[in-house]
Design a protein around this motif. Sequence first.
Motif, PDB file in Angstrom:
ATOM      1  N   ARG A  83       0.838  -1.213   0.000  1.00 55.49           N
ATOM      2  CA  ARG A  83       0.000   0.000   0.000  1.00 55.49           C
ATOM      3  C   ARG A  83       0.866   1.254   0.000  1.00 55.49           C
ATOM      4  NH1 ARG A  83      -3.267  -2.798   4.192  1.00 55.49           N
ATOM      5  NH2 ARG A  83      -5.148  -3.642   3.173  1.00 55.49           N
ATOM      6  N   GLU A  86       1.764   2.649  -3.409  1.00 53.41           N
ATOM      7  CA  GLU A  86       0.676   3.349  -4.105  1.00 53.41           C
ATOM      8  C   GLU A  86       0.819   3.268  -5.619  1.00 53.41           C
ATOM      9  OE1 GLU A  86       0.754   7.308  -2.507  1.00 53.41           O
ATOM     10  OE2 GLU A  86      -0.381   6.738  -0.725  1.00 53.41           O
ATOM     11  N   ILE A 144      -2.857  -8.366  -1.301  1.00 54.44           N
ATOM     12  CA  ILE A 144      -3.232  -7.667  -0.070  1.00 54.44           C
ATOM     13  C   ILE A 144      -4.479  -8.292   0.548  1.00 54.44           C
ATOM     14  CG2 ILE A 144      -4.169  -5.481   0.810  1.00 54.44           C
ATOM     15  CD1 ILE A 144      -2.243  -4.060  -1.162  1.00 54.44           C
TER      16      ILE A 144
END
Length: 204
Positions: A83, A86, A144
Amino acid sequence: MITRVAGILLAAGDGSRLGQPKATVELAGSSLAERGVALLRDGGADPVIVVTGAIPVELPGVVSVHNPDWMTGMGSSLATGLRALEGGAAAAVIALADQPLVGAEAVRRLIAAHAGGATLAVAAYDGKPRNPVLIDRVHWPAVIELATGDAGARPFLRANPGLVTLVECGDTGSPVDIDTPEDLARARATADGGQGPSEGGEGA
């Protein structure tokens, strides 16, 4: 078009069996966190992100990202690292701070495999999948979603065996884990006296 490959070092654990956080352990004059960052950088990964948890880790030129859920296991740290990128990289190579005898050539081979079209590249030692692991950005959302507990990327890799490219790295280093004082003693002997055998469990 983004073509660079980032590096993510998972260094969040408290080293309960070892007696100290693994990121701070010294081996051949460097901490395991420093060795892990050097592994990724020397292998061609840029930028490099260190995911922390039990203790802060600040190293020059490295982005440190704290995982507040580090106690739940490696999965949350992997998700935190991905994360943090990005989407700012075409892929990410995931390495573990407690595998300090992995060689930078393994990272180079994974990046080369990605350049050749592999979207999931896993370092193998004598044919057995271990670490590091390269994951193309196209897979990050699914990785994820499945990264829970201590499994890391393993659930996604097992669910998609047809996508995995094994990259033999047995001649580049050892994926041996440092989990106990005995493991550390063996790693120190290997670091001082040559390359030891590949041991341990499955990859990230």
